[in-house]
Design a protein around this motif. Structure first.
Motif, mmCIF file in Angstrom:
data_model
loop_
_atom_site.group_PDB
_atom_site.id
_atom_site.type_symbol
_atom_site.label_atom_id
_atom_site.label_comp_id
_atom_site.label_asym_id
_atom_site.label_seq_id
_atom_site.Cartn_x
_atom_site.Cartn_y
_atom_site.Cartn_z
ATOM 1 N N GLY A 173 0.801 -1.218 0.000
ATOM 2 C CA GLY A 173 0.000 0.000 0.000
ATOM 3 C C GLY A 173 0.828 1.260 0.000
ATOM 4 N N GLU A 174 0.573 2.146 0.954
ATOM 5 C CA GLU A 174 1.222 3.450 0.997
ATOM 6 C C GLU A 174 2.735 3.346 1.149
ATOM 7 N N ASN A 175 3.215 2.269 1.774
ATOM 8 C CA ASN A 175 4.657 2.098 1.958
ATOM 9 C C ASN A 175 5.422 2.030 0.647
ATOM 10 N N THR A 176 4.739 1.624 -0.438
ATOM 11 C CA THR A 176 5.439 1.484 -1.715
ATOM 12 C C THR A 176 5.949 2.817 -2.228
ATOM 13 N N GLY A 177 5.362 3.903 -1.768
ATOM 14 C CA GLY A 177 5.780 5.221 -2.234
ATOM 15 C C GLY A 177 6.720 5.940 -1.288
ATOM 16 N N GLU A 178 7.081 5.299 -0.155
ATOM 17 C CA GLU A 178 7.955 5.935 0.823
ATOM 18 C C GLU A 178 9.426 5.707 0.475
ATOM 19 N N PRO A 179 10.283 6.742 0.616
ATOM 20 C CA PRO A 179 11.726 6.609 0.309
ATOM 21 C C PRO A 179 12.481 5.990 1.476
ATOM 22 N N LEU A 180 12.106 4.774 1.866
ATOM 23 C CA LEU A 180 12.663 4.178 3.079
ATOM 24 C C LEU A 180 14.133 3.806 2.931
ATOM 25 N N LEU A 181 14.566 3.449 1.725
ATOM 26 C CA LEU A 181 15.986 3.133 1.543
ATOM 27 C C LEU A 181 16.842 4.371 1.734
ATOM 28 N N ALA A 182 16.351 5.501 1.262
ATOM 29 C CA ALA A 182 17.081 6.753 1.459
ATOM 30 C C ALA A 182 17.201 7.064 2.945
ATOM 31 N N GLN A 183 16.110 6.831 3.688
ATOM 32 C CA GLN A 183 16.155 7.052 5.132
ATOM 33 C C GLN A 183 17.132 6.090 5.797
ATOM 34 N N LEU A 184 17.198 4.876 5.255
ATOM 35 C CA LEU A 184 18.072 3.855 5.822
ATOM 36 C C LEU A 184 19.536 4.292 5.779
ATOM 37 N N THR A 185 19.954 4.806 4.634
ATOM 38 C CA THR A 185 21.359 5.207 4.478
ATOM 39 C C THR A 185 21.683 6.443 5.314
ATOM 40 N N LYS A 186 20.680 7.291 5.573
ATOM 41 C CA LYS A 186 20.908 8.478 6.407
ATOM 42 C C LYS A 186 21.017 8.121 7.883
ATOM 43 N N LYS A 187 20.199 7.162 8.313
ATOM 44 C CA LYS A 187 20.143 6.830 9.732
ATOM 45 C C LYS A 187 21.215 5.830 10.163
ATOM 46 N N PHE A 188 21.661 4.962 9.226
ATOM 47 C CA PHE A 188 22.561 3.875 9.593
ATOM 48 C C PHE A 188 23.746 3.819 8.626
ATOM 49 N N ASP A 189 24.851 3.367 9.132
ATOM 50 C CA ASP A 189 26.055 3.247 8.319
ATOM 51 C C ASP A 189 26.050 1.907 7.584
ATOM 52 N N VAL A 190 25.120 1.761 6.656
ATOM 53 C CA VAL A 190 25.025 0.558 5.819
ATOM 54 C C VAL A 190 24.911 0.972 4.361
ATOM 55 N N GLN A 191 25.313 0.083 3.485
ATOM 56 C CA GLN A 191 25.268 0.351 2.052
ATOM 57 C C GLN A 191 24.327 -0.638 1.375
ATOM 58 N N PRO A 192 23.125 -0.192 0.959
ATOM 59 C CA PRO A 192 22.207 -1.108 0.258
ATOM 60 C C PRO A 192 22.453 -1.109 -1.249
ATOM 61 N N ASN A 193 22.524 -2.302 -1.815
ATOM 62 C CA ASN A 193 22.671 -2.462 -3.257
ATOM 63 C C ASN A 193 21.430 -3.193 -3.772
ATOM 64 N N ILE A 194 20.649 -2.543 -4.643
ATOM 65 C CA ILE A 194 19.411 -3.137 -5.148
ATOM 66 C C ILE A 194 19.740 -4.181 -6.214
ATOM 67 N N LEU A 195 19.278 -5.413 -5.978
ATOM 68 C CA LEU A 195 19.509 -6.510 -6.922
ATOM 69 C C LEU A 195 18.331 -6.716 -7.863
ATOM 70 N N THR A 196 17.118 -6.705 -7.312
ATOM 71 C CA THR A 196 15.906 -6.788 -8.142
ATOM 72 C C THR A 196 14.828 -5.928 -7.492
ATOM 73 N N ALA A 197 13.884 -5.473 -8.325
ATOM 74 C CA ALA A 197 12.787 -4.654 -7.808
ATOM 75 C C ALA A 197 11.580 -4.786 -8.719
ATOM 76 N N ASN A 198 10.394 -4.774 -8.140
ATOM 77 C CA ASN A 198 9.177 -4.779 -8.947
ATOM 78 C C ASN A 198 7.988 -4.314 -8.108
ATOM 79 N N ILE A 199 6.946 -3.861 -8.788
ATOM 80 C CA ILE A 199 5.697 -3.477 -8.135
ATOM 81 C C ILE A 199 4.578 -4.321 -8.737
ATOM 82 N N ILE A 200 3.768 -4.931 -7.883
ATOM 83 C CA ILE A 200 2.647 -5.761 -8.323
ATOM 84 C C ILE A 200 1.357 -5.033 -7.982
ATOM 85 N N GLU A 201 0.553 -4.766 -8.989
ATOM 86 C CA GLU A 201 -0.732 -4.097 -8.773
ATOM 87 C C GLU A 201 -1.832 -5.144 -8.652
ATOM 88 N N LEU A 202 -2.446 -5.218 -7.487
ATOM 89 C CA LEU A 202 -3.548 -6.142 -7.240
ATOM 90 C C LEU A 202 -4.876 -5.424 -7.432
#
Length: 338
Positions: A270-299
């Protein structure tokens, strides 16, 4: 609306009983679209034929609109079936009858007056957008048009329940989408309850509210469409989801990328799909996320986003980052790569 209570159906053979359906229970609520999915031989067609009692269950009970229907007399059973329409994979149209007559003949057999038959045929041909084809014959129609005639024929009896037996499996993807749009329209505008069986996950994705997964005649998973797409529990359900979204990293990809660290699948609803949570993740924590796959499924009623990411950094900090995501109602599943 439809309740199956521990329904089983066995067929006798020289080598013993064939268990087509075993101890299946499901509840289809009024006005919903309920999908039953499974591979060939899972017992789907037998199950749907138990609903309208074209197959008499070996054991268990069938309730239609709150009434026990399993052991009705032939006359009372015919009365129940008048309220249940059915569409088939093979269309089941009369080849020597026009489109108009394919819809009209069952109504005449029900004893409707000529003028009422005409009104219904015209009405439902218009609904399925085939008014200009009423004098055509089945061999002059495309597969999608034939299925629209079959749907109009089922609707013309004005049932409260519509059963769909692999109604789109013989159609190309574009025509399938058009038929699914039509079923959605029927459900929304007329409030008709639809129980459909399919082996196509995109059918479940587009129009179903609730889902039952069958394997070897048994229920292996049930839930809302959102629940099954967001968090499938059974391996068979996961395999079905793999047909529309990549949920599993191949061993060659893992080897090629040399994934040392933490690999997780993040599920956003739902609404979480539009939140920039990965951006928040890198700001709040010293971790490096690398996106391997991504998709959105519309039900039908929601949106699910999936991200598979590779996290590097201090393991304790990574765990803190994952805990932050959990608090944002993000689903987390650990994958290979640790």
């Amino acid at each position: 609306m439809i309740v199956l209570d521990h329904v089983s159906k066995f067929f006798s053979s020289k080598s013993g009983d064939i268990k087509a359906v075993t101890n299946v229970s499901l509840h289809v609520k009024q006005g919903e679209i309920h999908g039953v999915i499974g591979y060939s031989g899972a017992g789907k067609s037998t199950l749907i034929r138990c609903v309208n009692l074209l197959e008499q269950p070996t054991s268990g009970n069938v309730f239609i609109q709150g009434k026990e229907s399993t052991f009705l007399s032939p006359d009372k059973l015919r009365s129940v079936r008048k309220n249940i329409g059915m569409i088939f994979q093979g269309f089941n149209l009369l080849k020597t009858a026009s489109v108009y007559d394919n819809i009209a003949i069952p109504l005449k057999l029900l004893g409707l007056k000529k003028e009422d038959v005409h009104k219904r045929v015209e009405k439902y041909l218009d609904i399925v957008d085939l008014a200009d084809k009423k004098n055509a014959y089945p061999n002059q129609l495309s597969g999608g048009q034939k299925q629209r005639v079959a749907i109009a024929r089922a609707l013309a009896q004005e049932p409260d329940i519509l059963l769909s037996d692999e109604a789109t499996s013989a159609l190309d993807p574009e025509t399938t989408d058009a038929i699914l749009d039509l079923l959605l329209k029927i459900n929304e505008e007329f409030g008709i309850t639809i129980l459909l069986i399919t082996h196509e996950m995109n059918v479940i994705q587009k129009i179903c509210d609730n889902v039952t997964v069958l394997e070897k005649g048994e229920v292996i998973e049930q839930g809302t469409a959102v629940q099954l797409f967001a968090s499938p529990k059974n391996k068979t359900t996961q395999k079905f989801l793999n047909t529309i979204s990549q949920r599993k990293l191949s061993s060659s990809l893992i080897s090629q990328l040399n994934l040392n660290g933490t690999v997780v699948r993040l599920t956003f609803i739902g609404e979480n799909t539009g939140e920039p949570l990965l951006a928040q993740l890198t700001k709040k924590f010293d971790v490096q996320p690398n996106i391997l796959t991504a998709n959105i499924i519309e039900l039908k009623n929601d949106i699910i986003g999936n991200l598979v990411i590779h996290l590097t950094g201090d393991q304790e900090i990574i765990e803190q980052a994952l805990q932050f995501l959990r608090k944002q109602n993000v689903g987390i599943e650990r994958l290979e790569g640790n």
